[in-house]
Design an enzyme around this catalytic site. Structure first.
Site, PDB file in Angstrom:
ATOM      1  N   ASP A  50      -7.699   5.902  -5.286  1.00  0.00           N
ATOM      2  CA  ASP A  50      -6.795   7.042  -5.484  1.00  0.00           C
ATOM      3  C   ASP A  50      -7.572   8.359  -5.328  1.00  0.00           C
ATOM      4  O   ASP A  50      -8.795   8.351  -5.146  1.00  0.00           O
ATOM      5  CB  ASP A  50      -6.091   6.951  -6.854  1.00  0.00           C
ATOM      6  CG  ASP A  50      -7.067   7.073  -8.024  1.00  0.00           C
ATOM      7  OD1 ASP A  50      -7.907   7.986  -8.018  1.00  0.00           O
ATOM      8  OD2 ASP A  50      -6.990   6.243  -8.959  1.00  0.00           O
ATOM      9  N   ALA A  52     -10.979   6.000 -21.773  1.00  0.00           N
ATOM     10  CA  ALA A  52     -11.799   6.986 -21.061  1.00  0.00           C
ATOM     11  C   ALA A  52     -11.313   8.422 -21.281  1.00  0.00           C
ATOM     12  O   ALA A  52     -12.124   9.348 -21.405  1.00  0.00           O
ATOM     13  CB  ALA A  52     -11.796   6.659 -19.567  1.00  0.00           C
ATOM     14  N   TYR A  81       0.826  -1.217   0.000  1.00  0.00           N
ATOM     15  CA  TYR A  81       0.000   0.000   0.000  1.00  0.00           C
ATOM     16  C   TYR A  81       0.857   1.261   0.000  1.00  0.00           C
ATOM     17  O   TYR A  81       0.491   2.269  -0.605  1.00  0.00           O
ATOM     18  CB  TYR A  81      -1.011  -0.019   1.155  1.00  0.00           C
ATOM     19  CG  TYR A  81      -2.202  -0.874   0.790  1.00  0.00           C
ATOM     20  CD1 TYR A  81      -3.227  -0.362  -0.002  1.00  0.00           C
ATOM     21  CD2 TYR A  81      -2.275  -2.218   1.161  1.00  0.00           C
ATOM     22  CE1 TYR A  81      -4.293  -1.145  -0.395  1.00  0.00           C
ATOM     23  CE2 TYR A  81      -3.343  -3.011   0.776  1.00  0.00           C
ATOM     24  CZ  TYR A  81      -4.348  -2.471  -0.006  1.00  0.00           C
ATOM     25  OH  TYR A  81      -5.397  -3.243  -0.418  1.00  0.00           O
ATOM     26  N   HIS A  92     -14.910   1.942  -2.338  1.00  0.00           N
ATOM     27  CA  HIS A  92     -13.918   0.968  -1.870  1.00  0.00           C
ATOM     28  C   HIS A  92     -12.866   1.605  -0.965  1.00  0.00           C
ATOM     29  O   HIS A  92     -11.798   1.029  -0.762  1.00  0.00           O
ATOM     30  CB  HIS A  92     -13.239   0.276  -3.066  1.00  0.00           C
ATOM     31  CG  HIS A  92     -14.156  -0.681  -3.778  1.00  0.00           C
ATOM     32  ND1 HIS A  92     -13.879  -1.236  -5.018  1.00  0.00           N
ATOM     33  CD2 HIS A  92     -15.359  -1.199  -3.425  1.00  0.00           C
ATOM     34  CE1 HIS A  92     -14.864  -2.041  -5.391  1.00  0.00           C
ATOM     35  NE2 HIS A  92     -15.780  -2.027  -4.441  1.00  0.00           N
ATOM     36  N   ASN A  98     -15.601   1.909 -22.241  1.00  0.00           N
ATOM     37  CA  ASN A  98     -14.637   0.843 -21.943  1.00  0.00           C
ATOM     38  C   ASN A  98     -14.181   0.237 -23.274  1.00  0.00           C
ATOM     39  O   ASN A  98     -15.031  -0.103 -24.101  1.00  0.00           O
ATOM     40  CB  ASN A  98     -15.304  -0.235 -21.074  1.00  0.00           C
ATOM     41  CG  ASN A  98     -14.289  -1.128 -20.389  1.00  0.00           C
ATOM     42  OD1 ASN A  98     -13.321  -1.555 -20.997  1.00  0.00           O
ATOM     43  ND2 ASN A  98     -14.522  -1.401 -19.115  1.00  0.00           N
ATOM     44  N   CYS A 131      -5.959   2.450  21.118  1.00  0.00           N
ATOM     45  CA  CYS A 131      -6.115   1.105  21.687  1.00  0.00           C
ATOM     46  C   CYS A 131      -4.893   0.216  21.461  1.00  0.00           C
ATOM     47  O   CYS A 131      -4.869  -0.924  21.930  1.00  0.00           O
ATOM     48  CB  CYS A 131      -7.378   0.434  21.137  1.00  0.00           C
ATOM     49  SG  CYS A 131      -7.212  -0.131  19.432  1.00  0.00           S
TER      50      CYS A 131
HETATM   51  P1  OAD Z   1     -10.471  -3.787 -13.270  1.00  0.00           P
HETATM   52  O1  OAD Z   1      -9.005  -3.876 -13.334  1.00  0.00           O
HETATM   53  O2  OAD Z   1     -11.222  -5.018 -12.923  1.00  0.00           O
HETATM   54  O3  OAD Z   1     -11.047  -3.305 -14.659  1.00  0.00           O
HETATM   55  C1  OAD Z   1     -10.507  -2.238 -15.379  1.00  0.00           C
HETATM   56  C2  OAD Z   1     -11.403  -1.989 -16.572  1.00  0.00           C
HETATM   57  O4  OAD Z   1     -10.969  -0.805 -17.197  1.00  0.00           O
HETATM   58  C3  OAD Z   1     -11.392  -3.095 -17.631  1.00  0.00           C
HETATM   59  O5  OAD Z   1     -12.711  -3.387 -18.003  1.00  0.00           O
HETATM   60  C4  OAD Z   1     -10.644  -2.470 -18.809  1.00  0.00           C
HETATM   61  O6  OAD Z   1     -11.126  -2.922 -20.068  1.00  0.00           O
HETATM   62  C5  OAD Z   1     -10.937  -1.012 -18.597  1.00  0.00           C
HETATM   63  N1  OAD Z   1      -9.904  -0.119 -19.105  1.00  0.00           N
HETATM   64  C6  OAD Z   1      -8.565  -0.293 -19.161  1.00  0.00           C
HETATM   65  N2  OAD Z   1      -7.969   0.797 -19.633  1.00  0.00           N
HETATM   66  C7  OAD Z   1      -8.942   1.701 -19.883  1.00  0.00           C
HETATM   67  C8  OAD Z   1      -8.967   3.039 -20.369  1.00  0.00           C
HETATM   68  N3  OAD Z   1      -7.854   3.689 -20.708  1.00  0.00           N
HETATM   69  N4  OAD Z   1     -10.178   3.655 -20.476  1.00  0.00           N
HETATM   70  C9  OAD Z   1     -11.312   3.026 -20.143  1.00  0.00           C
HETATM   71  N5  OAD Z   1     -11.350   1.776 -19.664  1.00  0.00           N
HETATM   72  C10 OAD Z   1     -10.189   1.120 -19.549  1.00  0.00           C
HETATM   73  O7  OAD Z   1     -10.836  -2.581 -12.299  1.00  0.00           O
HETATM   74  P2  OAD Z   1     -12.199  -2.303 -11.540  1.00  0.00           P
HETATM   75  O8  OAD Z   1     -13.355  -2.709 -12.351  1.00  0.00           O
HETATM   76  O9  OAD Z   1     -12.123  -0.909 -11.063  1.00  0.00           O
HETATM   77  O10 OAD Z   1     -11.233  -3.469  -5.418  1.00  0.00           O
HETATM   78  O11 OAD Z   1     -12.076  -3.268 -10.315  1.00  0.00           O
HETATM   79  C11 OAD Z   1     -13.042  -3.231  -9.300  1.00  0.00           C
HETATM   80  C12 OAD Z   1     -12.409  -3.522  -7.977  1.00  0.00           C
HETATM   81  O12 OAD Z   1     -11.741  -4.766  -8.038  1.00  0.00           O
HETATM   82  C13 OAD Z   1     -11.345  -2.537  -7.574  1.00  0.00           C
HETATM   83  O13 OAD Z   1     -11.882  -1.403  -6.949  1.00  0.00           O
HETATM   84  C14 OAD Z   1     -10.510  -3.337  -6.647  1.00  0.00           C
HETATM   85  C15 OAD Z   1     -10.451  -4.641  -7.373  1.00  0.00           C
HETATM   86  O14 OAD Z   1     -10.254  -5.754  -6.593  1.00  0.00           O
HETATM   87  C16 OAD Z   1     -10.575  -3.305  -4.260  1.00  0.00           C
HETATM   88  O15 OAD Z   1      -9.384  -3.144  -4.194  1.00  0.00           O
HETATM   89  C17 OAD Z   1     -11.437  -3.318  -3.069  1.00  0.00           C
END
Ligand code: OAD
Length: 336
Positions: free
Chosen positions: A185, A322, A148, A202, A304, A239
């Site tokens: 972030d 994006a 982290y 999250h 996406n 604590c």
């Molecule tokens: P993921 O890594 O699962 O998914 C990222 C998504 O972004 C994918 O669908 C890609 O196709 C898309 N992607 C990549 N580059 C991109 C770009 N330049 N523009 C647009 N889209 C793009 O990430 P999350 O869906 O955010 O949780 O994951 C959800 C959660 O799973 C996270 O918050 C994290 C993880 O475990 C925790 O840490 C609690």
């Protein structure tokens, strides 16, 4: 899997119309008050007559463009040497454009922050069970903290990209918008997304909180220097238990207050536009929120480059990065 919390949030009371008038009662004469009442009555009637006829459009309020319908009306006039300012703010609930924006790691990808499931994503090389669970922390807190701290450093050195800026602009100019980000972030915030319109569902990587009690702090400003000093495992001043990063780990519940904020917003009514950007929509609650918000003929726009489980429900698919698609989309939404 993260647990979706089944508890339901309390009902949110929403009034469709809010009228607020400011008037100087201590200096006004009876004549002033009468005139004020008459004018207020006439203005309210005029607003009432107009409110359902007018289309929501881009209008300019105090130099700031707003994508709400014409809802702020300020009348100034002078009476008997005294300035009586009547401010009537008529909020027309029926024609305010409502937005829900949901973002994931893809939105920060172009700022150099790795995604989780993409080809260079964290979970491709790292077993989440070793770093992002309460069990992993209990087993090896030093390893978890190291990971982290590295991520904190990487985020501190990153800059918001066009996607963050576009979303911030939309949030600033919309009266009715909620941004739900799964990102821990701070790039949405640094791009200017108003805190009151944003939910970090999250958690926040810059929060350090006690693993046992409620004690915690947000230590973005402390920077790397402090991170190094804290290389020893931080302990709770209240604590004595180990401090942990303020993020949601696998197997943990979503934060209650943030969840309530989301539920309140959804209970206020359907959205006209739901924009889901840069997420694999892995978690059921993300799909649920997007579908609930767009339920009555709202547009569901997915940004996406790749297909996701949400794609089949989208009314518009923007298969682009994006940082490319969102500035254009936001411009369209603001200009329409
Ligand atoms: P993921 O890594 O699962 O998914 C990222 C998504 O972004 C994918 O669908 C890609 O196709 C898309 N992607 C990549 N580059 C991109 C770009 N330049 N523009 C647009 N889209 C793009 O990430 P999350 O869906 O955010 O949780 O994951 C959800 C959660 O799973 C996270 O918050 C994290 C993880 O475990 C925790 O840490 C609690």
């Amino acid at each position: 899997m993260l647990d979706a919390v089944a508890r339901s949030a309390p009902k949110f009371l929403k009034s469709q119309w809010h009228h607020r008038s400011s008037y100087a009662p201590d200096t006004a004469t009876d004549g002033d008050r009468k005139e004020h009442d008459n004018a207020k009555h006439q203005t309210e009637r005029a607003l009432h007559d107009r409110r359902r006829d007018e289309h929501c459009d881009s209008s300019d309020h105090a130099g700031q463009r707003s994508i709400n319908c014409p809802q702020q009306h300020f009348l100034n006039w002078r009476t008997g040497g005294q300035q009586v300012i009547l401010e009537i703010v008529a909020l027309c609930g029926s024609c305010v454009v409502r937005f829900l924006v949901i973002t994931g790691a893809g939105v920060s990808a172009e700022s150099g922050i790795p995604t989780f499931r993409g080809k260079d994503g964290y979970w491709r090389n790292i077993d989440p069970a070793k770093l992002a669970t309460p069990e992993a922390f209990a087993r090896d807190p030093r390893l978890v903290w190291e990971w982290y701290r590295e991520r904190r450093l990487q985020i501190r050195n990153a800059q918001p990209n066009g996607a963050h800026r576009a979303i911030a602009k939309l949030a600033q100019q919309s009266r009715d918008l909620l941004l739900i980000t799964q990102n821990v972030d701070d790039l949405h915030a640094r791009a200017g997304a108003p805190a009151e319109k944003m939910v970090q569902i999250h958690g926040d990587i810059f929060v350090t909180r006690c693993s046992r009690c409620e004690f915690g702090w947000r230590d973005y400003a402390q920077g790397q220097e402090q991170e190094n000093r804290d290389a020893q495992l931080p302990r709770c001043a209240e604590c004595g238990a180990l401090m942990r990063p303020g993020v949601v780990w696998f197997g943990e519940q979503l934060p209650w207050n943030e969840l309530q904020q989301v539920e309140s917003y959804l209970q206020q009514g359907p959205c006209d536009y739901v924009v889901v950007a840069g997420t694999t929509a892995t978690f059921g609650y993300v799909i649920d929120w997007a579908l609930r918000a767009s339920r009555s003929s709202g547009e569901l726009i997915e940004v996406n480059p790749e297909e996701t489980p949400l794609s089949q429900f989208a009314t518009r698919l923007l298969r682009e990065r994006a940082a490319v698609a969102l500035p254009r989309l936001v411009k369209q939404l603001i200009d329409q």
